[in-house]
Motif scaffolding. Structure first.
Motif, mmCIF file in Angstrom:
data_model
loop_
_atom_site.group_PDB
_atom_site.id
_atom_site.type_symbol
_atom_site.label_atom_id
_atom_site.label_comp_id
_atom_site.label_asym_id
_atom_site.label_seq_id
_atom_site.Cartn_x
_atom_site.Cartn_y
_atom_site.Cartn_z
ATOM 1 N N GLU A 12 -25.557 1.120 18.026
ATOM 2 C CA GLU A 12 -24.148 1.101 17.930
ATOM 3 C C GLU A 12 -23.916 -0.346 18.255
ATOM 4 O O GLU A 12 -24.474 -0.618 19.323
ATOM 5 N N ALA A 13 -22.779 -0.635 17.962
ATOM 6 C CA ALA A 13 -22.061 -2.064 18.316
ATOM 7 C C ALA A 13 -20.590 -1.825 18.588
ATOM 8 O O ALA A 13 -19.906 -2.592 17.925
ATOM 9 N N PRO A 14 -20.085 -1.126 19.588
ATOM 10 C CA PRO A 14 -18.774 -0.850 19.973
ATOM 11 C C PRO A 14 -18.279 -2.234 20.304
ATOM 12 O O PRO A 14 -18.657 -3.114 20.901
ATOM 13 N N GLY A 15 -16.974 -2.448 19.597
ATOM 14 C CA GLY A 15 -16.295 -3.527 19.998
ATOM 15 C C GLY A 15 -16.564 -4.861 19.197
ATOM 16 O O GLY A 15 -16.165 -5.929 19.340
ATOM 17 N N ARG A 16 -17.426 -4.795 18.021
ATOM 18 C CA ARG A 16 -17.722 -5.808 17.085
ATOM 19 C C ARG A 16 -17.541 -5.130 15.940
ATOM 20 O O ARG A 16 -17.724 -4.219 15.486
ATOM 21 N N ALA B 127 -23.932 -11.841 -0.712
ATOM 22 C CA ALA B 127 -23.171 -11.004 0.535
ATOM 23 C C ALA B 127 -22.542 -9.706 -0.455
ATOM 24 O O ALA B 127 -21.910 -9.967 -1.479
ATOM 25 N N ALA B 128 -22.677 -8.559 0.246
ATOM 26 C CA ALA B 128 -21.809 -7.496 -0.186
ATOM 27 C C ALA B 128 -21.994 -6.622 1.307
ATOM 28 O O ALA B 128 -22.769 -6.264 1.888
ATOM 29 N N THR B 129 -20.857 -6.029 1.412
ATOM 30 C CA THR B 129 -20.603 -4.987 2.509
ATOM 31 C C THR B 129 -19.744 -3.953 2.203
ATOM 32 O O THR B 129 -19.020 -3.975 0.891
ATOM 33 N N GLY B 130 -19.353 -2.800 2.924
ATOM 34 C CA GLY B 130 -18.547 -1.856 2.544
ATOM 35 C C GLY B 130 -16.986 -2.253 2.944
ATOM 36 O O GLY B 130 -16.299 -1.498 2.540
ATOM 37 N N VAL B 131 -16.738 -3.268 3.290
ATOM 38 C CA VAL B 131 -15.259 -3.579 3.911
ATOM 39 C C VAL B 131 -14.750 -4.844 3.367
ATOM 40 O O VAL B 131 -13.635 -5.186 3.684
ATOM 41 N N HIS B 132 -15.534 -5.755 2.729
ATOM 42 C CA HIS B 132 -15.039 -6.823 2.181
ATOM 43 C C HIS B 132 -15.052 -6.985 0.629
ATOM 44 O O HIS B 132 -15.826 -6.626 -0.152
ATOM 45 N N GLY B 133 -13.600 -7.263 0.157
ATOM 46 C CA GLY B 133 -13.439 -7.177 -1.244
ATOM 47 C C GLY B 133 -14.147 -8.311 -1.743
ATOM 48 O O GLY B 133 -14.504 -8.290 -3.141
ATOM 49 N N LEU B 134 -14.301 -9.355 -1.177
ATOM 50 C CA LEU B 134 -14.688 -10.780 -1.733
ATOM 51 C C LEU B 134 -15.619 -11.043 -0.634
ATOM 52 O O LEU B 134 -15.593 -12.318 0.069
ATOM 53 N N ALA C 142 -16.562 2.208 14.035
ATOM 54 C CA ALA C 142 -15.291 2.002 13.447
ATOM 55 C C ALA C 142 -14.434 3.422 13.241
ATOM 56 O O ALA C 142 -13.773 3.250 12.459
ATOM 57 N N GLY C 143 -15.233 4.508 13.252
ATOM 58 C CA GLY C 143 -14.580 5.799 12.934
ATOM 59 C C GLY C 143 -15.598 6.469 11.770
ATOM 60 O O GLY C 143 -15.103 7.539 11.527
ATOM 61 N N GLY C 144 -16.703 5.900 11.380
ATOM 62 C CA GLY C 144 -17.547 6.736 10.511
ATOM 63 C C GLY C 144 -16.932 6.949 9.015
ATOM 64 O O GLY C 144 -17.202 7.741 8.495
ATOM 65 N N ARG C 145 -16.118 5.930 8.549
ATOM 66 C CA ARG C 145 -15.465 6.090 7.164
ATOM 67 C C ARG C 145 -15.442 4.633 6.878
ATOM 68 O O ARG C 145 -15.123 3.575 7.439
ATOM 69 N N LEU C 146 -15.566 4.566 5.432
ATOM 70 C CA LEU C 146 -15.225 3.078 4.902
ATOM 71 C C LEU C 146 -13.714 2.869 5.163
ATOM 72 O O LEU C 146 -12.933 3.898 4.911
ATOM 73 N N VAL C 147 -13.706 1.913 5.356
ATOM 74 C CA VAL C 147 -12.175 1.303 5.641
ATOM 75 C C VAL C 147 -11.706 0.502 4.230
ATOM 76 O O VAL C 147 -12.490 0.126 3.535
ATOM 77 N N SER C 148 -10.699 -0.024 4.394
ATOM 78 C CA SER C 148 -9.978 -0.506 3.471
ATOM 79 C C SER C 148 -10.778 -1.921 2.940
ATOM 80 O O SER C 148 -11.018 -2.503 3.513
ATOM 81 N N ARG D 28 -12.424 0.016 16.468
ATOM 82 C CA ARG D 28 -12.143 0.826 17.564
ATOM 83 C C ARG D 28 -13.371 0.834 18.469
ATOM 84 O O ARG D 28 -14.484 0.286 17.872
ATOM 85 N N GLY D 29 -13.392 1.225 19.468
ATOM 86 C CA GLY D 29 -14.564 0.960 20.708
ATOM 87 C C GLY D 29 -15.332 2.618 20.871
ATOM 88 O O GLY D 29 -16.112 2.555 21.568
ATOM 89 N N THR D 30 -15.080 3.530 19.933
ATOM 90 C CA THR D 30 -15.723 4.615 20.338
ATOM 91 C C THR D 30 -16.600 4.986 18.983
ATOM 92 O O THR D 30 -16.214 4.757 17.982
ATOM 93 N N CYS D 31 -17.701 5.900 19.641
ATOM 94 C CA CYS D 31 -18.305 6.164 18.536
ATOM 95 C C CYS D 31 -18.073 7.620 17.995
ATOM 96 O O CYS D 31 -17.645 8.376 18.794
ATOM 97 N N THR D 32 -17.755 7.877 16.820
ATOM 98 C CA THR D 32 -17.524 9.176 16.171
ATOM 99 C C THR D 32 -18.532 9.610 15.213
ATOM 100 O O THR D 32 -19.222 8.709 14.710
ATOM 101 N N ASN D 33 -18.374 10.739 14.701
ATOM 102 C CA ASN D 33 -19.290 11.329 13.811
ATOM 103 C C ASN D 33 -19.297 10.546 12.532
ATOM 104 O O ASN D 33 -18.151 10.251 12.076
ATOM 105 N N THR D 34 -20.427 10.110 12.079
ATOM 106 C CA THR D 34 -20.548 9.377 11.085
ATOM 107 C C THR D 34 -20.851 10.278 9.533
ATOM 108 O O THR D 34 -21.166 9.570 8.403
#
Lengths: 189, 126
Positions: free
Chosen positions: A21-25, A54-61, A117-123, A148-154
């Protein structure tokens, strides 16, 4: 022909950051930390990197985002995203690029803060967070980075419990160079 | 309150400082080079010895454009801080301003969130 690339490149540095977990990053911060650590592991200066993969779940480019964040101007890059296997693909692409002389130092990088970041893929829209408040006409006001700084169910919807988070929350980076790589032997940090 | 916990990244720290009314930027201890936007390492050179320092708030207008909308006009500006980094922002209180104008930072609320904006400095308006 199928073994043309065998033994032609080597992983010379590898590192992770924020695993667990890396809250705040943010994702790119975790990716950046891992990239710097992998370069440290290899004894290679950041400025020597001329290949970005590179490839991530949050970067379109993603290749663009990594180059921008680290201040790189790569001669060669690849941002192919085929999910969790992207980095195996990137190893092949990087080895091929190194073999062909398209780049000399390849950085393969990934980062995700999905767990905190909330356990879901972001935009995949990725406005620069520090520029968003000024309302560029090309971006809608609701595309801010979630941070977000809290851990939620992923758990993905419908998955069995207990789930393992995917993508894993971490930055994961490997640095590849062609063989022989004697000039990179000395550790700088 | 600023979150100074080990887990907090540069972006979160910058925002926390901003919420406290402080405009903080990063500087490399070894090279003295300033970094903005906040990152885990200096771009290009890669130094990770970045410390937080208060920005002077003094800058020069590098570029500006005006977006004209049904809801009113606003400008988008690029400002060169005297510390070196160039950032996107807004020049408040004017439609536009001359390139090269001296500007001074302050913290305003944009869409309910604290953000850095600039005013044209007094000496540039004389």
């Amino acid at each position: 022909m199928s073994e043309t690339l065998r033994g032609q490149a080597a992983i010379v540095g590898i590192a992770t950051a924020g695993v667990g977990e890396a809250p705040g990053r943010t994702s790119i911060e975790l990716l950046g930390e891992a990239a710097i650590a992998a370069l440290c592991d290899a004894g290679i200066a950041l400025s020597s990197v001329d290949g970005v993969f590179a490839a991530t779940g949050v970067h379109g480019l993603p290749a663009m985002s990594v180059a921008e964040y680290l201040g790189l101007t790569p001669r060669y890059f690849d941002g192919t995203n085929v999910g969790g296997a992207s980095f195996e693909v990137h190893l092949l692409q990087a080895a091929a690029a190194l073999y062909l002389g398209l780049c000399d130092v390849a950085l393969v990088a990934y980062g995700s803060n999905q767990r905190t970041a909330g356990g879901r893929l972001v935009s995949l829209s990725e406005p620069q967070w520090h520029e968003t408040p000024y309302r560029l006409v090309t971006q809608s006001p609701d595309t801010r980075w979630p941070l977000r700084g809290t851990c939620t169910n992923t758990a993905p919807r419908g998955s069995i419990s207990p789930p393992s988070p995917w993508p894993p929350e971490s930055g994961l980076t490997a640095t590849l160079t062609p063989l022989p790589e004697g000039r990179f032997r000395s550790k700088t940090c | 309150m600023v979150d100074r916990s080990e887990t907090s990244g540069p972006e979160a720290r910058f925002k926390a400082y901003l919420a406290e009314g402080r405009f903080m930027i990063q500087r490399s201890r070894s090279t003295g080079r300033y970094v903005f936007y906040p990152r885990i390492a200096a771009p290009v050179s890669g130094e990770t010895d970045l410390e937080w320092v208060a920005a002077s708030g003094d800058g020069t207008l590098y570029s500006i454009t005006v977006n004209r909308t049904r809801d009113g006009n606003y400008n988008i500006a690029l400002v060169d801080l005297v510390e070196g980094p160039r950032l996107m922002s807004r020049i408040e209180g004017v439609d536009t301003a001359p390139i090269g104008a001296s500007v001074k930072a302050r913290i305003a609320a944009l869409d309910g969130e604290p953000a850095i904006v600039f005013d044209v400095a007094e000496k540039a308006t004389r």
